[in-house]
Scaffold this motif. Structure first.
Motif, short mmCIF file in Angstrom:
data_model
loop_
_atom_site.label_atom_id
_atom_site.label_comp_id
_atom_site.label_asym_id
_atom_site.label_seq_id
_atom_site.Cartn_x
_atom_site.Cartn_y
_atom_site.Cartn_z
N LEU A 71 28.71 41.18 26.42
CA LEU A 71 29.61 40.06 26.17
C LEU A 71 29.73 39.16 27.39
O LEU A 71 29.70 37.94 27.29
CB LEU A 71 30.98 40.59 25.75
CG LEU A 71 32.02 39.59 25.31
CD1 LEU A 71 31.53 38.80 24.11
CD2 LEU A 71 33.31 40.31 24.96
N LEU A 92 33.01 42.82 17.40
CA LEU A 92 31.93 41.85 17.32
C LEU A 92 30.81 42.30 16.38
O LEU A 92 29.97 41.50 16.01
CB LEU A 92 31.33 41.62 18.71
CG LEU A 92 32.27 41.02 19.72
CD1 LEU A 92 31.61 40.99 21.09
CD2 LEU A 92 32.66 39.62 19.31
N LEU A 147 32.28 35.66 18.19
CA LEU A 147 31.81 35.46 19.57
C LEU A 147 32.43 34.25 20.22
O LEU A 147 32.68 34.23 21.42
CB LEU A 147 30.29 35.31 19.57
CG LEU A 147 29.48 36.58 19.63
CD1 LEU A 147 28.00 36.27 19.47
CD2 LEU A 147 29.74 37.35 20.89
N TYR A 191 35.35 34.15 22.77
CA TYR A 191 35.15 34.59 24.16
C TYR A 191 34.56 33.53 25.07
O TYR A 191 34.13 33.81 26.16
CB TYR A 191 34.25 35.84 24.16
CG TYR A 191 34.89 36.99 23.45
CD1 TYR A 191 35.79 37.80 24.11
CD2 TYR A 191 34.62 37.25 22.12
CE1 TYR A 191 36.40 38.86 23.46
CE2 TYR A 191 35.24 38.30 21.46
CZ TYR A 191 36.12 39.08 22.14
OH TYR A 191 36.73 40.13 21.49
#
Length: 121
Positions: free
Chosen positions: A49, A72, A117, A120
């Motif tokens: 990540l 995720l 996603l 983030y």
């Protein structure tokens, strides 16, 4: 905070102010054997990540924001036996597929992980 003895906790610390121009991020995973920590799916997810965030052209900060944490991929979803449903109910749902052996394997993401996603960046 009361910590459950059966739960693995992730302690995350980031510092971008102590040394100007330098940043540091530290992850500590409770109850993880430090010699074998690189095999931990939790740590591998966090590293992936962070790398994804670092190469993304629209990233607004130096670190992945940890304010909102969610699954995720299907492997991040699991069965919450206390509540008799999939944990992360806003992201995960029970969806049986042939070959699932236990309830946790039948918990899957509701939407595409690409949408998740972008929380983030």
């Amino acid at each position: 905070m009361i910590r459950s003895p059966r739960t693995k906790y992730i302690t995350y610390y980031e510092d971008a102010e102590s040394i100007p121009g330098k940043t540091t991020a530290v992850w500590e995973i409770d109850k993880a054997n430090h010699r074998n920590i690189v095999r931990s799916p939790i740590l591998m997810r966090e590293i992936w990540l962070q790398m994804w965030h670092d190469i993304h052209p629209k990233a607004k900060s130096h670190f992945v924001t940890k304010a909102k944490r969610g699954p995720l991929r299907d492997d991040d979803c699991y069965w919450d036996y206390g509540k008799a449903r999939c944990a992360w109910s806003e992201y995960c749902e029970y969806r049986y597929a042939f070959g699932d052996v236990h309830l946790g394997q039948s918990c899957r993401l509701k939407s595409a992980s690409l949408d998740l996603l972008f929380h983030y960046i």
